[in-house]
Scaffold this motif. Sequence first.
Motif, PDB file in Angstrom:
ATOM      1  N   HIS A  39       0.838  -1.221  -0.258  1.00 23.15           N
ATOM      2  CA  HIS A  39      -0.199   0.245   0.032  1.00 23.15           C
ATOM      3  C   HIS A  39       0.734   1.249   0.063  1.00 23.15           C
ATOM      4  O   HIS A  39       0.316   2.249  -0.701  1.00 23.15           O
ATOM      5  CB  HIS A  39      -0.978  -0.097   1.131  1.00 23.15           C
ATOM      6  N   ALA A  40       1.862   1.219   0.675  1.00 20.50           N
ATOM      7  CA  ALA A  40       2.689   2.517   0.856  1.00 20.50           C
ATOM      8  C   ALA A  40       3.391   2.719  -0.462  1.00 20.50           C
ATOM      9  O   ALA A  40       3.640   3.802  -1.086  1.00 20.50           O
ATOM     10  CB  ALA A  40       3.793   2.178   1.798  1.00 20.50           C
ATOM     11  N   LEU A  41       4.197   1.646  -1.054  1.00 26.12           N
ATOM     12  CA  LEU A  41       4.331   1.630  -2.654  1.00 26.12           C
ATOM     13  C   LEU A  41       3.616   2.302  -3.665  1.00 26.12           C
ATOM     14  O   LEU A  41       3.688   3.275  -4.517  1.00 26.12           O
ATOM     15  CB  LEU A  41       4.842   0.357  -3.120  1.00 26.12           C
ATOM     16  N   LEU A  42       2.151   1.657  -3.303  1.00 28.70           N
ATOM     17  CA  LEU A  42       1.268   2.197  -4.500  1.00 28.70           C
ATOM     18  C   LEU A  42       0.814   3.743  -4.042  1.00 28.70           C
ATOM     19  O   LEU A  42       0.451   4.491  -4.860  1.00 28.70           O
ATOM     20  CB  LEU A  42      -0.126   1.264  -4.244  1.00 28.70           C
ATOM     21  N   PRO A  65      -7.177  -1.906 -13.588  1.00 24.95           N
ATOM     22  CA  PRO A  65      -6.116  -2.888 -14.298  1.00 24.95           C
ATOM     23  C   PRO A  65      -4.735  -2.210 -14.502  1.00 24.95           C
ATOM     24  O   PRO A  65      -3.766  -2.894 -14.362  1.00 24.95           O
ATOM     25  CB  PRO A  65      -6.787  -2.851 -15.893  1.00 24.95           C
ATOM     26  N   ASP A  66      -4.631  -0.850 -14.350  1.00 28.67           N
ATOM     27  CA  ASP A  66      -3.340  -0.445 -14.487  1.00 28.67           C
ATOM     28  C   ASP A  66      -2.694  -0.461 -13.103  1.00 28.67           C
ATOM     29  O   ASP A  66      -1.413  -0.688 -13.177  1.00 28.67           O
ATOM     30  CB  ASP A  66      -3.710   1.127 -14.720  1.00 28.67           C
ATOM     31  N   ILE A  67      -3.257  -0.701 -12.061  1.00 32.27           N
ATOM     32  CA  ILE A  67      -2.374  -0.847 -10.764  1.00 32.27           C
ATOM     33  C   ILE A  67      -2.231  -2.326 -10.738  1.00 32.27           C
ATOM     34  O   ILE A  67      -0.857  -2.396 -10.309  1.00 32.27           O
ATOM     35  CB  ILE A  67      -3.436  -0.633  -9.526  1.00 32.27           C
ATOM     36  N   ALA A  68      -3.042  -3.232 -11.149  1.00 38.32           N
ATOM     37  CA  ALA A  68      -2.428  -4.675 -11.136  1.00 38.32           C
ATOM     38  C   ALA A  68      -1.450  -4.743 -12.207  1.00 38.32           C
ATOM     39  O   ALA A  68      -0.503  -5.614 -12.049  1.00 38.32           O
ATOM     40  CB  ALA A  68      -3.459  -5.698 -11.567  1.00 38.32           C
ATOM     41  N   LYS A  69      -1.376  -4.124 -13.334  1.00 37.08           N
ATOM     42  CA  LYS A  69      -0.487  -4.238 -14.309  1.00 37.08           C
ATOM     43  C   LYS A  69       0.997  -3.922 -13.832  1.00 37.08           C
ATOM     44  O   LYS A  69       2.011  -4.252 -14.195  1.00 37.08           O
ATOM     45  CB  LYS A  69      -0.857  -3.753 -15.787  1.00 37.08           C
ATOM     46  N   TRP A  70       0.944  -2.702 -12.983  1.00 37.40           N
ATOM     47  CA  TRP A  70       2.127  -2.059 -12.617  1.00 37.40           C
ATOM     48  C   TRP A  70       2.507  -3.072 -11.557  1.00 37.40           C
ATOM     49  O   TRP A  70       4.014  -3.143 -11.604  1.00 37.40           O
ATOM     50  CB  TRP A  70       1.718  -0.694 -11.862  1.00 37.40           C
ATOM     51  N   LEU A  71       2.018  -3.515 -10.599  1.00 39.11           N
ATOM     52  CA  LEU A  71       2.279  -4.579  -9.731  1.00 39.11           C
ATOM     53  C   LEU A  71       3.174  -5.782 -10.413  1.00 39.11           C
ATOM     54  O   LEU A  71       4.182  -6.136 -10.103  1.00 39.11           O
ATOM     55  CB  LEU A  71       1.363  -5.160  -8.854  1.00 39.11           C
ATOM     56  N   GLY A  77       7.067  -7.757 -10.527  1.00 42.03           N
ATOM     57  CA  GLY A  77       7.200  -9.072 -10.650  1.00 42.03           C
ATOM     58  C   GLY A  77       6.294  -9.951  -9.863  1.00 42.03           C
ATOM     59  O   GLY A  77       6.189 -11.052  -9.572  1.00 42.03           O
ATOM     60  N   VAL A  78       5.028  -9.331  -9.581  1.00 46.30           N
ATOM     61  CA  VAL A  78       4.073  -9.986  -8.546  1.00 46.30           C
ATOM     62  C   VAL A  78       3.224 -10.711  -9.834  1.00 46.30           C
ATOM     63  O   VAL A  78       2.852 -10.377 -10.788  1.00 46.30           O
ATOM     64  CB  VAL A  78       3.061  -8.872  -7.987  1.00 46.30           C
ATOM     65  N   TRP A  97      -1.939 -12.746  -7.484  1.00 48.40           N
ATOM     66  CA  TRP A  97      -1.767 -11.896  -6.390  1.00 48.40           C
ATOM     67  C   TRP A  97      -1.773 -10.267  -6.613  1.00 48.40           C
ATOM     68  O   TRP A  97      -2.062  -9.587  -5.993  1.00 48.40           O
ATOM     69  CB  TRP A  97      -0.259 -12.215  -5.829  1.00 48.40           C
ATOM     70  N   ALA A  98      -1.562  -9.856  -7.852  1.00 44.95           N
ATOM     71  CA  ALA A  98      -1.578  -8.464  -8.202  1.00 44.95           C
ATOM     72  C   ALA A  98      -2.900  -8.035  -8.210  1.00 44.95           C
ATOM     73  O   ALA A  98      -3.184  -7.174  -7.687  1.00 44.95           O
ATOM     74  CB  ALA A  98      -0.876  -8.321  -9.758  1.00 44.95           C
ATOM     75  N   GLN A  99      -3.753  -8.922  -8.555  1.00 46.20           N
ATOM     76  CA  GLN A  99      -5.220  -8.508  -8.455  1.00 46.20           C
ATOM     77  C   GLN A  99      -5.418  -8.661  -7.080  1.00 46.20           C
ATOM     78  O   GLN A  99      -6.564  -7.721  -6.695  1.00 46.20           O
ATOM     79  CB  GLN A  99      -5.814  -9.535  -9.201  1.00 46.20           C
ATOM     80  N   GLY A 100      -5.292  -9.400  -6.394  1.00 40.07           N
ATOM     81  CA  GLY A 100      -5.615  -9.247  -4.786  1.00 40.07           C
ATOM     82  C   GLY A 100      -5.070  -8.178  -4.009  1.00 40.07           C
ATOM     83  O   GLY A 100      -5.929  -7.466  -3.448  1.00 40.07           O
ATOM     84  N   ILE A 101      -3.773  -7.636  -4.321  1.00 39.05           N
ATOM     85  CA  ILE A 101      -3.141  -6.717  -3.816  1.00 39.05           C
ATOM     86  C   ILE A 101      -4.038  -5.337  -4.197  1.00 39.05           C
ATOM     87  O   ILE A 101      -4.427  -4.569  -3.230  1.00 39.05           O
ATOM     88  CB  ILE A 101      -1.508  -6.655  -4.330  1.00 39.05           C
TER      89      ILE A 101
END
Length: 180
Positions: A26-29, A40-46, A51-52, A56-60
């Motif tokens: 959350h701090a990184l985001l 979608p942009d958040i999950a793609k960035w992760l 390398g998530v 897991w990227a969707q869940g985060i």
Amino acid sequence: MAAVSGSNVSDTRLIAATGKTRGEWHALLDAENAATWPHPDIAKWLHREHGVDAWWAQGITVGYEQARGIRAPGQQADGTFVAGSSTTVDGELQSVLEKAITIFSDHLGSSPVSISRAAKHPTARWSLPDGTGVLVTVSPAAIGTVGRARVAATRTRLATEDALDGAKTELATVLQRFGE
């Protein structure tokens, strides 16, 4: 996927899978101002930048959106809500799917609009007159388990958060019929 969000997954498990705690993600985001990005942009960035794994990227992402008040628990990116319930039963995947189709068709008063028997996790999907839907997925109960299956039922496209509890209760009640 929402199951990964909130407190449903421990930080220990999240660290093992992604290398960071929920707070660290959350701090990184936050540092990237990701609360202003589309889902979608958040999950793609992760995935791209850290390398998530995509799951897991969707869940985060969902957990982050919930923590920042962008999305309520159970809410999808389109604003609708989903509710689910599951049970574990005796039987092989295909026979359990057939029983699920019978039980849910009887309860819903209609046949599924699609059935995917050949999938790794077989499914049946119903579209209901009120615009909602039901998805039933049958999976092995656990890796290496023979003769047991997990039946997950999801009510989709619910219009409001207020509909969640009733939908969960309804699905749990229908799933109890596997024991009859």
